[in-house]
Design a protein around this motif. Structure first.
Motif, PDB file in Angstrom:
ATOM      1  N   GLU A 232     129.294 -23.990  20.424  1.00 23.57           N
ATOM      2  CA  GLU A 232     128.994 -23.610  21.806  1.00 23.57           C
ATOM      3  C   GLU A 232     129.955 -24.235  22.810  1.00 23.57           C
ATOM      4  O   GLU A 232     129.939 -23.873  23.978  1.00 23.57           O
ATOM      5  CB  GLU A 232     127.580 -24.055  22.171  1.00 23.57           C
ATOM      6  CG  GLU A 232     126.475 -23.350  21.416  1.00 23.57           C
ATOM      7  CD  GLU A 232     125.133 -23.854  21.890  1.00 23.57           C
ATOM      8  OE1 GLU A 232     124.773 -23.590  23.047  1.00 23.57           O
ATOM      9  OE2 GLU A 232     124.454 -24.538  21.111  1.00 23.57           O
ATOM     10  N   CYS A 233     130.704 -25.256  22.381  1.00 24.44           N
ATOM     11  CA  CYS A 233     131.512 -25.929  23.415  1.00 24.44           C
ATOM     12  C   CYS A 233     132.928 -26.291  22.982  1.00 24.44           C
ATOM     13  O   CYS A 233     133.761 -26.573  23.832  1.00 24.44           O
ATOM     14  CB  CYS A 233     130.778 -27.162  23.938  1.00 24.44           C
ATOM     15  SG  CYS A 233     130.250 -28.297  22.678  1.00 24.44           S
ATOM     16  N   ARG A 253     133.662 -24.503  28.686  1.00 25.58           N
ATOM     17  CA  ARG A 253     132.400 -24.430  27.927  1.00 25.58           C
ATOM     18  C   ARG A 253     131.611 -25.728  28.068  1.00 25.58           C
ATOM     19  O   ARG A 253     130.393 -25.727  28.171  1.00 25.58           O
ATOM     20  CB  ARG A 253     132.677 -24.207  26.432  1.00 25.58           C
ATOM     21  CG  ARG A 253     133.355 -22.913  26.118  1.00 25.58           C
ATOM     22  CD  ARG A 253     132.350 -21.838  25.742  1.00 25.58           C
ATOM     23  NE  ARG A 253     133.063 -20.597  25.481  1.00 25.58           N
ATOM     24  CZ  ARG A 253     133.222 -20.072  24.274  1.00 25.58           C
ATOM     25  NH1 ARG A 253     132.717 -20.676  23.228  1.00 25.58           N
ATOM     26  NH2 ARG A 253     133.891 -18.956  24.121  1.00 25.58           N
ATOM     27  N   ARG A 257     127.872 -26.151  29.241  1.00 25.04           N
ATOM     28  CA  ARG A 257     126.836 -26.468  28.238  1.00 25.04           C
ATOM     29  C   ARG A 257     126.437 -27.939  28.246  1.00 25.04           C
ATOM     30  O   ARG A 257     125.264 -28.267  28.065  1.00 25.04           O
ATOM     31  CB  ARG A 257     127.367 -26.067  26.847  1.00 25.04           C
ATOM     32  CG  ARG A 257     126.419 -26.339  25.705  1.00 25.04           C
ATOM     33  CD  ARG A 257     125.209 -25.414  25.786  1.00 25.04           C
ATOM     34  NE  ARG A 257     124.318 -25.609  24.646  1.00 25.04           N
ATOM     35  CZ  ARG A 257     123.222 -26.364  24.691  1.00 25.04           C
ATOM     36  NH1 ARG A 257     122.899 -26.999  25.793  1.00 25.04           N
ATOM     37  NH2 ARG A 257     122.445 -26.476  23.616  1.00 25.04           N
TER      38      ARG A 257
END
Ligand code: ASP
Ligand code: MG
Length: 551
Positions: A232-233, A253, A257
């Motif tokens: 996710e990052c 990101r 996040r």
């Protein structure tokens, strides 16, 4: 994304409140995240994300709560950020994880903390073994490995998590990973081939298991925490097994996040070692890559420092298993630490320091099991010291590939072509050695790269015309690389001479050396059986057995 007043679009019906909202938004520096809108603000136009215009709807009569949130956020955003990476042994079992929890909890008063975790010790090896066995058709071993991995993670979870609800949730998360791993192995059993992408997927499971485990354990000791899958990052290119990060995409990101979690003083527990391409395909940074994950995240989130928590006291003057007198180095420069890591010190992934160099963020190596020890601090300039030789590194898992040329006149074109061939094969060369008299050109590589390097050279010089003057392309096994790391090694007269003289006196033969090639390292290829003694002799000669050298 930071909202400025002009970025905020407010529906007509709320027009009269728009001014207040705009002021609030800029004053608060609200970082908007799709998944985690800040408290007191609801995102009603997520389709716009990440465009610059976002519709915010403020719930009525929330002002007092907003003020409280604002005060808390302002306080939290003043706390500097520490990125703490815990290695495999630091999360190796419930007992070790408890020490990790204590370290994180103890830092929270003055700092915000982002945790990066490795897989539990040995888990990545087992996962890769399972993948290889699956591709070879050995379903029994695959089943045995998964059984033991499940038992280990579940018993650790049971030992750490008292609350039934939390344990239930965690067990469901763990189960999802195991289901994914087992079905991947089922596929491999059918296809009988292991692609680089599949290898990445399966080897990433260790971190995807340990992150929820550690995050849940943190909540159990009263620390607000959330596990975050690095897909996710952490955005990388698609080079499976040795992916390179895109700092720009990763920064964006992470702001979306991770920053909101940090601002709410929630400790993100991010999976080390892995990332994903911009399109979402899972990648890994290479074995031992969780250190690198930590420094990448530290840089994009502008951390005050990055701490690598491991099971040794820091960088040592030599491997203590080989040199009993080895001592901890209190402070060292990025350049010297990177050279030590590159030439065999296992304490740090060699790429870890690359991202932090520009920002000058200090990196610490500290011992989870002896947190009272100060560890090693790695900084841009290192300590103020005139001492030239700082430490020794050694590698035994290497090979030297030698190309022997028969005619002197051909040797420079051979050199040119050999380097090009080796580079095209992406073979990372630790050292090269060339002797004019015998016309031998030697490439020192890590053993796993030896075959690839050899093949590249054989292909390059495979034609009949070449065979007339290439006498041999051979491998020297049973060799080791010993490296002296320090400052001004090239310019200071006598360091190389001193090393050669003592090795000669002790009847230790140098097969090849890189004398003068670099200012900060001097490498010797020696017979593998001489490695330990070579280290001992050099350690003594350069008086490395005392921390006083590193004031
Ligand atoms: N778990 C991965 C490995 O064993 C990454 C790491 O531990 O840094 O290589
Ligand atoms: Mg490591």
């Amino acid at each position: 994304m930071i909202l400025k007043p002009q970025n905020v679009v407010v529906p007509d019906a709320m027009h009269e409140r728009s001014q207040a909202l705009a002021t609030d938004a800029s004053a608060l520096d609200i970082a908007i995240s799709q998944e985690h809108p800040p408290a007191g603000v609801s995102l009603s136009a997520q389709a716009d994300f990440p465009s610059r215009s976002v519709t915010l709807v403020l719930p009525p009569r929330r002002a007092p709560r907003r003020r409280a949130v604002r005060a808390r956020n302002a306080l939290a955003s003043k706390k500097p950020l520490k990125v703490m990476k815990f290695g495999g042994t630091s999360v190796g079992d419930a007992c070790c994880i408890e020490k990790t929890l204590e370290i994180v909890r103890g830092s929270l008063g003055d700092y915000r903390v982002l945790v990066v975790v490795s897989a539990m010790a040995g888990v990545t090896d087992l996962l890769l073994e399972a993948a290889m066995c699956a591709a070879a058709g050995d379903s029994e071993t695959v089943a045995r490995i998964f059984k033991s991995l499940k038992a280990r993670h579940r018993s650790t979870a049971n030992a750490l998590i008292g609350s039934a609800a939390k344990r239930g949730r965690l067990n469901r998360q763990l189960k999802e990973c195991f289901v994914e791993g087992e079905s991947l192995c089922q596929e491999l059993l059918l296809t009988r081939s292991l692609t680089a992408a599949a290898r990445d997927l399966i080897s990433s499971l260790g971190e995807r298991l340990s992150a929820p485990l550690v995050a849940t354990a943190l909540t159990e000791v009263g620390v607000k925490s959330e596990a975050v899958d690095a897909r996710e990052c952490l955005v990388t290119d698609s080079h499976h097994g040795a992916a390179n990060p895109s700092f720009e995409l990763t920064r964006g990101r992470c702001e979306r996040r991770l920053r909101p979690l940090l601002q709410k003083e929630i400790v993100p527990v991010v999976t080390g070692f892995l990332g994903a391409t911009a399109e979402g395909a899972l990648t890994t940074l290479g074995r031992g890559g969780s250190d690198y994950s930590a420094s990448i995240l530290g840089v994009v989130l502008d951390a005050q420092e990055v701490i690598i928590w491991t099971d040794v006291n820091g960088f040592l003057t030599s491997d203590p298993r080989l040199v009993a007198e080895a001592s901890t180095i209190p402070q060292i420069s990025y350049q010297h630490a990177a050279a030590l890591a590159y030439f065999g010190a296992k304490v740090l992934h060699p790429k870890t320091l690359q991202p932090v160099i520009q920002r000058g963020i200090p990196v610490w190596i500290r011992n989870t099991f002896a947190p009272e020890q100060a560890g090693t601090k790695i900084t841009l300039h290192g300590p103020h010291s005139d001492v030239s030789v700082k430490a020794l590194a050694a590698m035994s898992d290497i090979q030297m590939i030698a190309v022997t040329v028969s005619g002197m006149e051909e040797s420079s074109s051979v050199t040119h072509r050999a380097f090009a061939a080796v580079a095209a094969a992406r073979s990372d060369i630790l050292m090269t050695a060339q002797t004019r008299s015998t016309c031998e050109l030697g490439f020192v590589v890590r053993s796993p790269l030896a075959e690839r390097t050899m093949e590249a050279l054989q292909m390059e010089f495979g034609s009949d015309a070449d065979r007339r003057y290439i006498r041999e392309i051979g491998v020297k096994n049973g060799v080791a690389l010993v490296t002296v790391v320090g400052q001004h090694l090239r310019d200071l007269p006598g360091i190389a001479e001193q090393a050669f003289a003592v090795l000669c006196r002790e009847k230790l033969q140098v097969i090849a050396s890189s004398q003068g090639a670099s200012d900060c390292n001097l490498s010797f290829v020696v017979a593998a059986e001489d490695m330990e003694r070579t280290l001992g002799v050099l350690h003594k000669e350069f008086q490395l057995d005392g921390v006083s050298n590193f004031r």
